[in-house]
Design a protein around this motif. Structure first.
Motif, PDB file in Angstrom:
ATOM      1  N   ILE A 189       0.850  -1.200   0.000  1.00 43.33           N
ATOM      2  CA  ILE A 189       0.000   0.000   0.000  1.00 43.33           C
ATOM      3  C   ILE A 189       0.880   1.242   0.000  1.00 43.33           C
ATOM      4  O   ILE A 189       1.811   1.377   0.798  1.00 43.33           O
ATOM      5  CB  ILE A 189      -0.922   0.045   1.250  1.00 43.33           C
ATOM      6  CG1 ILE A 189      -1.704  -1.262   1.422  1.00 43.33           C
ATOM      7  CG2 ILE A 189      -1.859   1.256   1.178  1.00 43.33           C
ATOM      8  CD1 ILE A 189      -2.767  -1.527   0.391  1.00 43.33           C
ATOM      9  N   SER A 190       0.565   2.130  -0.939  1.00 48.35           N
ATOM     10  CA  SER A 190       1.358   3.343  -1.090  1.00 48.35           C
ATOM     11  C   SER A 190       0.455   4.565  -0.897  1.00 48.35           C
ATOM     12  O   SER A 190      -0.680   4.585  -1.355  1.00 48.35           O
ATOM     13  CB  SER A 190       1.966   3.324  -2.499  1.00 48.35           C
ATOM     14  OG  SER A 190       2.628   4.523  -2.760  1.00 48.35           O
ATOM     15  N   LEU A 191       0.969   5.560  -0.202  1.00 45.30           N
ATOM     16  CA  LEU A 191       0.191   6.794   0.009  1.00 45.30           C
ATOM     17  C   LEU A 191       0.606   7.798  -1.063  1.00 45.30           C
ATOM     18  O   LEU A 191       1.724   8.320  -1.041  1.00 45.30           O
ATOM     19  CB  LEU A 191       0.456   7.317   1.426  1.00 45.30           C
ATOM     20  CG  LEU A 191      -0.397   8.470   1.921  1.00 45.30           C
ATOM     21  CD1 LEU A 191      -1.885   8.192   1.749  1.00 45.30           C
ATOM     22  CD2 LEU A 191      -0.086   8.756   3.391  1.00 45.30           C
ATOM     23  N   ASP A 192      -0.318   8.017  -2.014  1.00 42.45           N
ATOM     24  CA  ASP A 192      -0.043   8.849  -3.197  1.00 42.45           C
ATOM     25  C   ASP A 192      -0.216  10.325  -2.865  1.00 42.45           C
ATOM     26  O   ASP A 192      -0.915  10.675  -1.909  1.00 42.45           O
ATOM     27  CB  ASP A 192      -1.044   8.454  -4.294  1.00 42.45           C
ATOM     28  CG  ASP A 192      -0.581   8.834  -5.686  1.00 42.45           C
ATOM     29  OD1 ASP A 192       0.498   9.435  -5.830  1.00 42.45           O
ATOM     30  OD2 ASP A 192      -1.309   8.511  -6.642  1.00 42.45           O
ATOM     31  N   ASP A 193       0.393  11.169  -3.659  1.00 42.41           N
ATOM     32  CA  ASP A 193       0.194  12.627  -3.561  1.00 42.41           C
ATOM     33  C   ASP A 193       0.499  13.175  -2.182  1.00 42.41           C
ATOM     34  O   ASP A 193      -0.131  14.132  -1.735  1.00 42.41           O
ATOM     35  CB  ASP A 193      -1.256  13.012  -3.936  1.00 42.41           C
ATOM     36  CG  ASP A 193      -1.618  12.558  -5.339  1.00 42.41           C
ATOM     37  OD1 ASP A 193      -0.694  12.235  -6.111  1.00 42.41           O
ATOM     38  OD2 ASP A 193      -2.815  12.519  -5.660  1.00 42.41           O
ATOM     39  N   ILE A 209       0.549   1.199   5.909  1.00 40.59           N
ATOM     40  CA  ILE A 209       1.077   1.521   4.581  1.00 40.59           C
ATOM     41  C   ILE A 209       2.554   1.128   4.482  1.00 40.59           C
ATOM     42  O   ILE A 209       3.218   0.940   5.498  1.00 40.59           O
ATOM     43  CB  ILE A 209       0.915   3.018   4.219  1.00 40.59           C
ATOM     44  CG1 ILE A 209       1.559   3.906   5.280  1.00 40.59           C
ATOM     45  CG2 ILE A 209      -0.548   3.383   4.052  1.00 40.59           C
ATOM     46  CD1 ILE A 209       1.567   5.376   4.912  1.00 40.59           C
ATOM     47  N   ASP A 210       3.023   0.966   3.246  1.00 39.48           N
ATOM     48  CA  ASP A 210       4.397   0.525   3.014  1.00 39.48           C
ATOM     49  C   ASP A 210       5.266   1.615   2.417  1.00 39.48           C
ATOM     50  O   ASP A 210       6.482   1.543   2.451  1.00 39.48           O
ATOM     51  CB  ASP A 210       4.401  -0.663   2.031  1.00 39.48           C
ATOM     52  CG  ASP A 210       3.568  -1.807   2.547  1.00 39.48           C
ATOM     53  OD1 ASP A 210       4.086  -2.563   3.381  1.00 39.48           O
ATOM     54  OD2 ASP A 210       2.385  -1.919   2.151  1.00 39.48           O
ATOM     55  N   GLN A 211       4.614   2.610   1.828  1.00 39.69           N
ATOM     56  CA  GLN A 211       5.370   3.529   1.004  1.00 39.69           C
ATOM     57  C   GLN A 211       4.648   4.867   0.894  1.00 39.69           C
ATOM     58  O   GLN A 211       3.424   4.917   0.975  1.00 39.69           O
ATOM     59  CB  GLN A 211       5.450   2.894  -0.391  1.00 39.69           C
ATOM     60  CG  GLN A 211       6.241   3.653  -1.390  1.00 39.69           C
ATOM     61  CD  GLN A 211       6.066   3.077  -2.796  1.00 39.69           C
ATOM     62  OE1 GLN A 211       5.502   2.012  -2.982  1.00 39.69           O
ATOM     63  NE2 GLN A 211       6.551   3.797  -3.755  1.00 39.69           N
ATOM     64  N   ARG A 245       9.103   3.132   2.356  1.00 44.62           N
ATOM     65  CA  ARG A 245       9.869   3.523   1.159  1.00 44.62           C
ATOM     66  C   ARG A 245       9.372   4.879   0.703  1.00 44.62           C
ATOM     67  O   ARG A 245       8.200   5.209   0.894  1.00 44.62           O
ATOM     68  CB  ARG A 245       9.601   2.569  -0.002  1.00 44.62           C
ATOM     69  CG  ARG A 245       9.895   1.126   0.223  1.00 44.62           C
ATOM     70  CD  ARG A 245       9.262   0.356  -0.926  1.00 44.62           C
ATOM     71  NE  ARG A 245      10.074   0.494  -2.120  1.00 44.62           N
ATOM     72  CZ  ARG A 245      10.809  -0.500  -2.607  1.00 44.62           C
ATOM     73  NH1 ARG A 245      10.801  -1.659  -2.017  1.00 44.62           N
ATOM     74  NH2 ARG A 245      11.521  -0.322  -3.677  1.00 44.62           N
ATOM     75  N   VAL A 246      10.240   5.626   0.070  1.00 42.98           N
ATOM     76  CA  VAL A 246       9.836   6.941  -0.421  1.00 42.98           C
ATOM     77  C   VAL A 246      10.104   7.029  -1.923  1.00 42.98           C
ATOM     78  O   VAL A 246      11.180   6.671  -2.387  1.00 42.98           O
ATOM     79  CB  VAL A 246      10.607   8.075   0.291  1.00 42.98           C
ATOM     80  CG1 VAL A 246      10.168   9.438  -0.233  1.00 42.98           C
ATOM     81  CG2 VAL A 246      10.412   7.996   1.800  1.00 42.98           C
ATOM     82  N   THR A 247       9.085   7.452  -2.660  1.00 44.24           N
ATOM     83  CA  THR A 247       9.251   7.711  -4.088  1.00 44.24           C
ATOM     84  C   THR A 247       8.984   9.190  -4.329  1.00 44.24           C
ATOM     85  O   THR A 247       8.054   9.747  -3.758  1.00 44.24           O
ATOM     86  CB  THR A 247       8.239   6.885  -4.913  1.00 44.24           C
ATOM     87  OG1 THR A 247       8.386   5.510  -4.586  1.00 44.24           O
ATOM     88  CG2 THR A 247       8.472   7.060  -6.406  1.00 44.24           C
ATOM     89  N   ALA A 248       9.806   9.807  -5.165  1.00 48.64           N
ATOM     90  CA  ALA A 248       9.556  11.203  -5.533  1.00 48.64           C
ATOM     91  C   ALA A 248       8.854  11.213  -6.876  1.00 48.64           C
ATOM     92  O   ALA A 248       9.255  10.518  -7.808  1.00 48.64           O
ATOM     93  CB  ALA A 248      10.866  11.967  -5.611  1.00 48.64           C
ATOM     94  N   ILE A 265      16.550   9.575  -1.329  1.00 45.17           N
ATOM     95  CA  ILE A 265      15.332   9.065  -1.957  1.00 45.17           C
ATOM     96  C   ILE A 265      15.795   8.247  -3.152  1.00 45.17           C
ATOM     97  O   ILE A 265      16.392   8.775  -4.085  1.00 45.17           O
ATOM     98  CB  ILE A 265      14.400  10.211  -2.396  1.00 45.17           C
ATOM     99  CG1 ILE A 265      13.955  11.012  -1.167  1.00 45.17           C
ATOM    100  CG2 ILE A 265      13.191   9.649  -3.149  1.00 45.17           C
ATOM    101  CD1 ILE A 265      13.020  12.150  -1.482  1.00 45.17           C
ATOM    102  N   GLN A 266      15.524   6.965  -3.093  1.00 44.34           N
ATOM    103  CA  GLN A 266      16.089   6.042  -4.066  1.00 44.34           C
ATOM    104  C   GLN A 266      15.233   5.934  -5.324  1.00 44.34           C
ATOM    105  O   GLN A 266      15.739   5.682  -6.404  1.00 44.34           O
ATOM    106  CB  GLN A 266      16.230   4.661  -3.418  1.00 44.34           C
ATOM    107  CG  GLN A 266      17.622   4.088  -3.231  1.00 44.34           C
ATOM    108  CD  GLN A 266      18.796   4.912  -3.713  1.00 44.34           C
ATOM    109  OE1 GLN A 266      19.294   5.793  -3.011  1.00 44.34           O
ATOM    110  NE2 GLN A 266      19.263   4.632  -4.926  1.00 44.34           N
TER     111      GLN A 266
END
Ligand code: C2E
Ligand code: MG
Ligand code: MG
Ligand code: MG
Length: 296
Positions: A189-193, A209-211, A245-248, A265-266
């Motif tokens: 589960i990823s938290l968008d925006d 959540i995971d990300q 995890r973090v996504t930009a 931020i990978q």
């Protein structure tokens, strides 16, 4: 003279009112029209999935992708920002969402067979979780789809669901149960925006959540100064401390990429690397990448 002024202002007022209702009428007609067309598109399977690769900041290699819905009507792309809200308000989003899940899961199976076991992210609308019944149906749909695909062991861990804060604001115990059930199967589960809505930091600690995905608007504001940089640093540090995890998202420039890398931020998603692309083009990229780095 005063009479005349009053007359003019009244006339202006009426004109404005007239203009306003005309505009509203046109909008309502466009929405009704798009709603009819959306229904047809769903029946005719006229949606297409695009894939936006997400890369590793250091190597530039594709590590996952976000699936984005595309709809062309009479040769014109209609933006999801326009048609998703119409689908949400009419309830069509439930069927559309199921179609997307079906197509994405089929793609995961294809990719696995090609030797590319890669995680794909699906956007989920808050409206798909509107009631307990819908939440349960959502959960059950995965089993139905897998049955239809005729696979033994579906790699659930390759599915990421992107949800938004508006869902978490509902704060229902049942919702948490559903998210936990999905995660128990391996779904991420990823938290968008993140950074747009209320961005309550407690969401990060209290929800399963995971990300998180840092929203483009956040990345854009980096150029405005130190304070925005400090915010990103704090969000990343907190997320990492919570094992998220973090996504930009929406990285467009080399400078923005550098800031992301400085902050560890990978995972990077943005036009600097790739725009959303059709499946065939995405597969070509993966085939090339597999030749270069078979073990990544
Ligand atoms: P999102 O989930 O936040 O998706 C990211 C959006 O940012 C995508 O827009 C993507 O094309 C765009 N983007 C990514 N990198 C960049 C960049 O570097 N620069 C710029 N200018 N834009 C970038 P898109 O495809 O138009 O989708 C808009 C929104 O529509 C999505 O935002 C998502 O909320 C919704 N959406 C798209 N597909 C689906 C779907 O299958 N289901 C649901 N429920 N919503 C969807
Ligand atoms: Mg998304
Ligand atoms: Mg986003
Ligand atoms: Mg968005």
């Amino acid at each position: 003279c005063a009479d005349q002024a009053m007359y003019i202002s009244k006339a202006n007022g009426r004109n404005r009112y007239h203009f306003f209702t005309e505009q509203m009428q046109q909008n309502a007609e466009r929405i009704a029209n798009l709603h009819t067309l959306l229904k047809q598109a769903l029946e005719q399977n006229a949606f297409e999935l695009y894939f936006q690769p997400i890369v590793d900041a250091t190597t530039g290699l594709i590590v996952r992708a976000e699936v984005l819905l595309r709809w062309q009507h009479e040769g014109q792309f209609i933006s999801p920002d326009e048609f998703i809200p119409i689908a949400e308000n009419s309830g069509l989003i439930v069927s559309i969402g199921r179609c997307v899940r079906q197509a994405v899961m089929q793609t995961i199976v294809e990719m696995q067979a090609l030797g590319w076991p890669m995680s794909l992210a699906i956007n989920v609308s808050t409206f798909e979780f509107w009631s307990h019944e819908l939440q349960d149906e959502f959960c059950d749909s995965f089993t139905d789809i897998i049955e239809g695909l005729g696979v033994e062991d579906f790699p659930y861990e390759l599915i990421t669901l992107e949800i938004t804060e508006s869902l978490l604001m509902k704060k229902h115990a049942h919702l948490i149960q559903v998210l936990n059930e999905l995660r128990a199967r391996g779904i991420k589960i990823s938290l968008d925006d993140f950074g747009t809505g209320y961005s309550s930091l407690s969401y990060l600690a209290n929800f399963p959540i995971d990300q998180i995905k840092i929203d483009k608007s956040f990345i854009d504001r980096l150029a405005e100064g130190e304070r925005h940089l400090a915010l990103i640093e704090a969000i990343v540090r907190l997320s990492h401390a919570l094992n998220l995890r973090v996504t930009a998202e929406g990285v467009e420039t080399q400078e923005q990429l550098q800031v992301m890398m400085d902050n560890h931020i990978q995972e990077i998603q943005g036009y600097l690397f790739y725009k959303p692309i059709p499946k065939a083009v995405f597969f070509e990229l993966l085939a090339k990448q597999a030749v270069i780095s078979p073990h990544s």
